[in-house]
Design a protein around this motif. Sequence first.
Motif, PDB file in Angstrom:
ATOM      1  N   THR A 229      -5.082   1.383 -12.422  1.00 28.68           N
ATOM      2  CA  THR A 229      -5.447   0.359 -13.245  1.00 28.68           C
ATOM      3  C   THR A 229      -5.871  -0.978 -12.607  1.00 28.68           C
ATOM      4  O   THR A 229      -5.379  -1.156 -11.403  1.00 28.68           O
ATOM      5  CB  THR A 229      -4.193  -0.108 -14.436  1.00 28.68           C
ATOM      6  OG1 THR A 229      -4.759  -1.106 -15.377  1.00 28.68           O
ATOM      7  CG2 THR A 229      -3.215  -0.624 -13.570  1.00 28.68           C
TER       8      THR A 229
ATOM      9  N   ASN B 257      -7.775   8.705 -23.191  1.00 32.22           N
ATOM     10  CA  ASN B 257      -7.105   7.694 -22.193  1.00 32.22           C
ATOM     11  C   ASN B 257      -6.060   8.181 -21.150  1.00 32.22           C
ATOM     12  O   ASN B 257      -5.479   9.084 -21.545  1.00 32.22           O
ATOM     13  CB  ASN B 257      -6.869   6.346 -22.544  1.00 32.22           C
ATOM     14  CG  ASN B 257      -5.704   6.205 -23.588  1.00 32.22           C
ATOM     15  OD1 ASN B 257      -4.747   6.930 -23.411  1.00 32.22           O
ATOM     16  ND2 ASN B 257      -5.708   5.474 -24.566  1.00 32.22           N
TER      17      ASN B 257
ATOM     18  N   ASP C 241      -6.289   7.258 -14.266  1.00 32.56           N
ATOM     19  CA  ASP C 241      -6.758   6.066 -14.780  1.00 32.56           C
ATOM     20  C   ASP C 241      -6.341   5.836 -16.321  1.00 32.56           C
ATOM     21  O   ASP C 241      -6.301   6.673 -16.988  1.00 32.56           O
ATOM     22  CB  ASP C 241      -8.246   5.947 -14.668  1.00 32.56           C
ATOM     23  CG  ASP C 241      -9.028   4.763 -15.217  1.00 32.56           C
ATOM     24  OD1 ASP C 241      -8.267   3.545 -14.898  1.00 32.56           O
ATOM     25  OD2 ASP C 241     -10.138   4.562 -15.672  1.00 32.56           O
ATOM     26  N   LEU C 242      -5.852   4.647 -16.500  1.00 29.51           N
ATOM     27  CA  LEU C 242      -5.071   4.342 -17.947  1.00 29.51           C
ATOM     28  C   LEU C 242      -6.403   4.008 -18.799  1.00 29.51           C
ATOM     29  O   LEU C 242      -5.894   4.497 -20.240  1.00 29.51           O
ATOM     30  CB  LEU C 242      -4.419   2.876 -17.778  1.00 29.51           C
ATOM     31  CG  LEU C 242      -3.180   3.106 -17.083  1.00 29.51           C
ATOM     32  CD1 LEU C 242      -2.316   1.824 -16.972  1.00 29.51           C
ATOM     33  CD2 LEU C 242      -2.198   4.281 -17.344  1.00 29.51           C
ATOM     34  N   HIS C 243      -7.514   3.609 -18.514  1.00 28.10           N
ATOM     35  CA  HIS C 243      -8.644   3.138 -19.517  1.00 28.10           C
ATOM     36  C   HIS C 243      -9.822   4.201 -19.367  1.00 28.10           C
ATOM     37  O   HIS C 243     -10.720   3.943 -18.437  1.00 28.10           O
ATOM     38  CB  HIS C 243      -9.006   1.677 -19.457  1.00 28.10           C
ATOM     39  CG  HIS C 243      -7.637   0.684 -19.362  1.00 28.10           C
ATOM     40  ND1 HIS C 243      -7.055   0.700 -20.796  1.00 28.10           N
ATOM     41  CD2 HIS C 243      -7.210   0.131 -18.368  1.00 28.10           C
ATOM     42  CE1 HIS C 243      -6.124  -0.218 -20.158  1.00 28.10           C
ATOM     43  NE2 HIS C 243      -6.179  -0.547 -19.045  1.00 28.10           N
TER      44      HIS C 243
ATOM     45  N   ASN D 183     -12.058  12.226 -17.680  1.00 28.05           N
ATOM     46  CA  ASN D 183     -11.293  11.714 -18.945  1.00 28.05           C
ATOM     47  C   ASN D 183     -10.077  12.539 -19.127  1.00 28.05           C
ATOM     48  O   ASN D 183      -9.934  13.732 -18.170  1.00 28.05           O
ATOM     49  CB  ASN D 183     -12.271  11.729 -20.124  1.00 28.05           C
ATOM     50  CG  ASN D 183     -12.731  13.018 -20.405  1.00 28.05           C
ATOM     51  OD1 ASN D 183     -12.059  14.019 -20.724  1.00 28.05           O
ATOM     52  ND2 ASN D 183     -14.148  13.139 -20.532  1.00 28.05           N
TER      53      ASN D 183
END
Length: 245
Positions: free
Chosen positions: A205, A183, A176-178, A157
């Motif tokens: 993404t 985030n 990673d965006l999510h 994360n």
Amino acid sequence: MTDRPNEQNDVDSTATLFHDIATPLVIAKMKAELLAKYLPDLIKAMVDSPELRHLLPEGEKFIDALIHSPEIMVSNLAIVQKKINLLSTSMRHQTNSFISTSVDDLAAPDARSGVQINASTRVSVIKTILLVDDEVIHRDIGESLLAPHYSVDFAKNGLEALSMCEQKHYDLILMDLHMPKMNGEQATVELRTRVSSETIIFGLTSLPIGANRSGLLARGFTDFLEKPLSLQSLQNLLRSHERHV
């Protein structure tokens, strides 16, 4: 003079083909490894349980097959992966050797300075990569694609990414965006106050960026890649940015 667009299409098509084959192989091998780890003990427990024994097929050979099949699957998938990797490397080498006969590929001029820069050395500037993704499958795919070519570390994360970037310099961050906890957007905003301005941050993404693209670029992303990660798409994107440096 050879037809450059058609040659590049051949390279991209070959890379796409092997990526499309390699990705499900990685996923299948991961699932088979889980079965090999847990299924034998589960089957044995069911055999010893009067309440569950009736759920299993009759006959020792079927029980034995259930216990040992996952291990065989892992072994066979590993062999297929190795053969696919060897074939992919061989075909890329043959295709790149053919294209390299073009003078334009051997010495591509920089758009602003006119300096002759070997196209293959542009991507080689990237040595260290941090892949940030909360999903194990995408970290595993990233490792299988990137580890043979780069020094790669992984974070789950944005918070882990911040901590790791305080301890080590990365030429490229795949974000990673999510993700939970922090985030990709939040992490990138924070990282831009801490890392070198030359550090490249590509957002990852599986969803369309759309109208959010300009806002995300303003927050510090260099560009974006679709998931699952493809080595060819990554290197193509790196080249496209290096041509404008």
